[in-house]
Design an enzyme around this catalytic site. Structure first.
Site, PDB file in Angstrom:
ATOM      1  CG  HIS A  38      10.808  -2.988  -4.486  1.00  0.00           C
ATOM      2  ND1 HIS A  38       9.510  -2.759  -5.037  1.00  0.00           N
ATOM      3  CD2 HIS A  38      10.657  -2.807  -3.015  1.00  0.00           C
ATOM      4  CE1 HIS A  38       8.786  -2.746  -3.775  1.00  0.00           C
ATOM      5  NE2 HIS A  38       9.272  -2.868  -2.852  1.00  0.00           N
TER       6      HIS A  38
HETATM    7  P1  TYD Z   1       9.090  -5.283   0.603  1.00  0.00           P
HETATM    8  O1  TYD Z   1       8.422  -5.463  -0.436  1.00  0.00           O
HETATM    9  O2  TYD Z   1      10.784  -5.112   0.451  1.00  0.00           O
HETATM   10  O3  TYD Z   1       8.890  -3.872   1.697  1.00  0.00           O
HETATM   11  P2  TYD Z   1       8.624  -2.226   1.109  1.00  0.00           P
HETATM   12  O4  TYD Z   1       8.773  -2.171  -0.374  1.00  0.00           O
HETATM   13  O5  TYD Z   1       7.445  -1.791   1.740  1.00  0.00           O
HETATM   14  O6  TYD Z   1       9.880  -1.678   1.627  1.00  0.00           O
HETATM   15  O7  TYD Z   1       9.027  -6.412   1.661  1.00  0.00           O
HETATM   16  C1  TYD Z   1       9.548  -6.195   2.873  1.00  0.00           C
HETATM   17  C2  TYD Z   1       9.545  -7.745   3.556  1.00  0.00           C
HETATM   18  O8  TYD Z   1       8.373  -8.105   3.679  1.00  0.00           O
HETATM   19  C3  TYD Z   1      10.573  -8.635   2.423  1.00  0.00           C
HETATM   20  O9  TYD Z   1      11.314  -9.498   3.352  1.00  0.00           O
HETATM   21  C4  TYD Z   1       9.137  -9.536   2.014  1.00  0.00           C
HETATM   22  C5  TYD Z   1       8.401  -9.428   2.910  1.00  0.00           C
HETATM   23  N1  TYD Z   1       7.027  -9.435   2.212  1.00  0.00           N
HETATM   24  C6  TYD Z   1       6.095 -10.734   2.479  1.00  0.00           C
HETATM   25  O10 TYD Z   1       6.378 -11.739   2.926  1.00  0.00           O
HETATM   26  N2  TYD Z   1       4.848 -10.321   1.873  1.00  0.00           N
HETATM   27  C7  TYD Z   1       4.281  -9.639   1.265  1.00  0.00           C
HETATM   28  O11 TYD Z   1       3.071  -9.292   0.766  1.00  0.00           O
HETATM   29  C8  TYD Z   1       5.379  -8.187   1.236  1.00  0.00           C
HETATM   30  C9  TYD Z   1       4.863  -6.986   0.543  1.00  0.00           C
HETATM   31  C10 TYD Z   1       6.289  -8.287   1.813  1.00  0.00           C
END
Ligand code: TYD
Length: 136
Positions: free
Chosen positions: A52
């Site tokens: 993303h």
């Molecule tokens: P995501 O940012 O998509 O993870 P990555 O980029 O590391 O693969 O986040 C994964 C899940 O965690 C998504 O459902 C959102 C949640 N999340 C939070 O609730 N708070 C946060 O600070 C972060 C980074 C993610």
């Protein structure tokens, strides 16, 4: 205005026979104020995180333990940064697609963020990211 680019930043490293110490001060060693810290750990072998871009959020990623790759995509070109020491990290301005992969066993990724968690700030569709052309 010069556009912000992803950048490896060296952190202070206080070497001591008792062990080394590094630190980060907001707006001093990294170019933003810290609103949130999260960390990624217990990543099963072969898993890929990220996938993303952010509209406004700035981040700074440090491999506190172990190693992993951060793959940065500006919509045209891809560049891979290997993080494997806790005395430097990768600054990612807004508008860059990122993936994190090739996590070593027991690796620990610490991410400092300029914003509180906001799903509205995510661009999770790569076609939409390319269409926006944020960094072309
Ligand atoms: P995501 O940012 O998509 O993870 P990555 O980029 O590391 O693969 O986040 C994964 C899940 O965690 C998504 O459902 C959102 C949640 N999340 C939070 O609730 N708070 C946060 O600070 C972060 C980074 C993610």
């Amino acid at each position: 205005m010069k556009k912000k680019m992803p950048l490896l930043i060296n952190l202070p490293k206080i070497e001591d026979y008792r062990g080394n110490l590094s630190f980060i001060e907001e707006k001093e060693h990294i170019p933003f104020g810290i609103e949130r810290i999260y960390w990624i750990y217990d990543v099963p072998g072969g898993q890929v995180r990220g996938g993303h871009a952010f509209k406004e959020q700035e981040e700074f990623i440090v491999a506190l333990s172990g190693s992993f790759d951060v793959v940065i995509d500006n919509g045209e070109r891809i560049k891979t940064f290997h993080l494997n020491r806790s005395y430097y990290g990768l600054y990612i301005p807004p508008g860059f697609w990122r993936q994190m992969k090739d996590f070593s066993t027991n690796s620990l990724a610490m991410v400092l963020s300029s914003m509180k968690y906001s799903e509205e700030d995510y661009i999770r569709d790569h076609d939409e990211f390319k269409l926006r052309g944020l960094h072309e």
